[in-house]
Design an enzyme around this catalytic site. Structure first.
Site, PDB file in Angstrom:
ATOM      1  N   SER A 145       1.098  -1.080  -0.221  1.00 15.34           N
ATOM      2  CA  SER A 145       0.018   0.022  -0.237  1.00 15.34           C
ATOM      3  C   SER A 145       0.809   1.158  -0.029  1.00 15.34           C
ATOM      4  O   SER A 145       1.936   1.329   0.541  1.00 15.34           O
ATOM      5  CB  SER A 145      -0.949   0.001   1.226  1.00 15.34           C
ATOM      6  OG  SER A 145      -1.557   1.303   1.509  1.00 15.34           O
TER       7      SER A 145
ATOM      8  N   TYR B 182      -1.430  -0.859  10.666  1.00 11.79           N
ATOM      9  CA  TYR B 182      -1.524  -1.085   9.092  1.00 11.79           C
ATOM     10  C   TYR B 182      -0.046  -0.715   8.347  1.00 11.79           C
ATOM     11  O   TYR B 182       0.176  -1.420   7.541  1.00 11.79           O
ATOM     12  CB  TYR B 182      -2.734  -0.276   8.501  1.00 11.79           C
ATOM     13  CG  TYR B 182      -3.011  -0.728   7.079  1.00 11.79           C
ATOM     14  CD1 TYR B 182      -3.724  -2.100   6.496  1.00 11.79           C
ATOM     15  CD2 TYR B 182      -2.966   0.261   6.260  1.00 11.79           C
ATOM     16  CE1 TYR B 182      -3.801  -2.218   5.311  1.00 11.79           C
ATOM     17  CE2 TYR B 182      -3.328   0.069   4.680  1.00 11.79           C
ATOM     18  CZ  TYR B 182      -3.835  -1.411   4.311  1.00 11.79           C
ATOM     19  OH  TYR B 182      -4.136  -1.473   2.849  1.00 11.79           O
TER      20      TYR B 182
END
Ligand code: NAP
Length: 261
Positions: free
Chosen positions: A151, A165
């Site tokens: 990401s 995350y």
């Protein structure tokens, strides 16, 4: 030689871990469309089945398996089933992950149970599924392709309680480079795509907030969030012969967001 033929995957088998999800199912359909036999592993049986129907409707062969790929024995079972059905395994795409929007906490308070869950979902799933697939690729001796989904959060902070995350995706990006180095002698390439927000149910809670969406889109030069189809071209590149001399790379797919940072 037809240069486009290097993107074809005829005779190859691809395992899409998390293939029942929004991004995983789009990837499974695309890999099947390029000629690969698909093994789709996902946790919830109905999700796996629904995605498999999309793959077969697009004309590809697909084996759907409900499995928890954070468990070694489950990942082994998936790989064995792939070999039994297709005779070989060439590609693994790791599309299990996400969850960040469900556990937003201030960095100084980030609780251990939420941290462990995000790590399990994003990092251990990638580790365990890849280990099982790569053991088989090394045994067979025909090389292979590993594609991780990282990401932009691996390189960009965000003012939204994303500590676990960003740590998990940072680790996925680091492992991409480590694995590329270790497995190159086996002819196995390892790359990652790193999208910004992709319009999926996973992030709907954030994207449905007009202020959040406007702020995000305002920072993206191409002026919109991603769609699952935006990922497909890069996936076909990294999983096919078109990328034979490319390994250890992380491609941001973000409408130019990281270019501005
Ligand atoms: N959406 C975004 O904006 C975005 C942006 C950048 C990166 N990504 C990354 O892209 C990947 C896919 O995201 P997505 O939006 O497609 O999420 P998603 O729709 O929730 O898909 C994830 C899939 O993984 C499956 N799964 C979860 N735990 C599993 C386990 N232990 N074993 C097997 N399958 C498991 C889920 O299964 P069931 O639901 O069937 O139980 C689901 O089908 C994630 O790594 C995410 O971090 C997403």
């Amino acid at each position: 030689m037809d240069p486009l033929s290097t993107f074809r995957l005829d005779g190859r088998t691809a395992l899409v871990s998390g293939g029942g999800g929004a991004i995983g199912s789009a990837i499974a359909v695309a890999l099947g469309g390029a000629g690969a036999g698909i093994v789709l592993a996902s946790r919830t049986p109905d999700h796996a089945r629904a995605a498999a129907e999309r793959v077969t409707a697009a004309g590809a062969e697909c084996l759907a398996i409900a499995a928890d790929v954070t468990a070694e024995a489950e990942a082994e079972r998936v790989v064995s089933a792939a070999i039994e059905r297709f005779g070989r395994l060439d590609i693994v795409v790791n599309a299990v992950g996400g969850g960040a929007g469900k556990v937003l906490f201030a960095a100084q308070e980030y609780p251990r149970d939420a941290w462990d869950w995000i790590m399990e979902l994003n990092l251990r799933s990638t580790l365990v599924a890849t280990q099982a697939a790569v053991r088989e690729m090394i045994r067979a001796g025909h090389g292979g392709r590993v594609l991780n989904i990282s990401s932009v959060r691996a390189q960009l902070g965000i003012a939204a309680g994303y500590s676990a995350y960003v740590a998990a995706k940072g680790a996925v990006s680091s492992l991409t480079r480590q694995w590329a180095t270790e497995w190159a002698p086996h002819g196995i390439t390892v790359n990652a795509i790193a999208p910004t927000f992709v319009d999926t149910p996973q992030v709907a809670m954030l994207l449905d907030d007009p202020a959040f969406r406007a702020g995000l889109v305002g920072r993206i030069p191409l002026g919109r969030v991603g769609e699952t189809d935006d990922l497909v071209g890069a996936v076909l590149f990294f999983t096919s012969a078109a990328s034979s001399f490319v390994t250890g790379q992380i491609l941001t797919i973000d409408g130019g967001l990281t270019a501005t940072q």
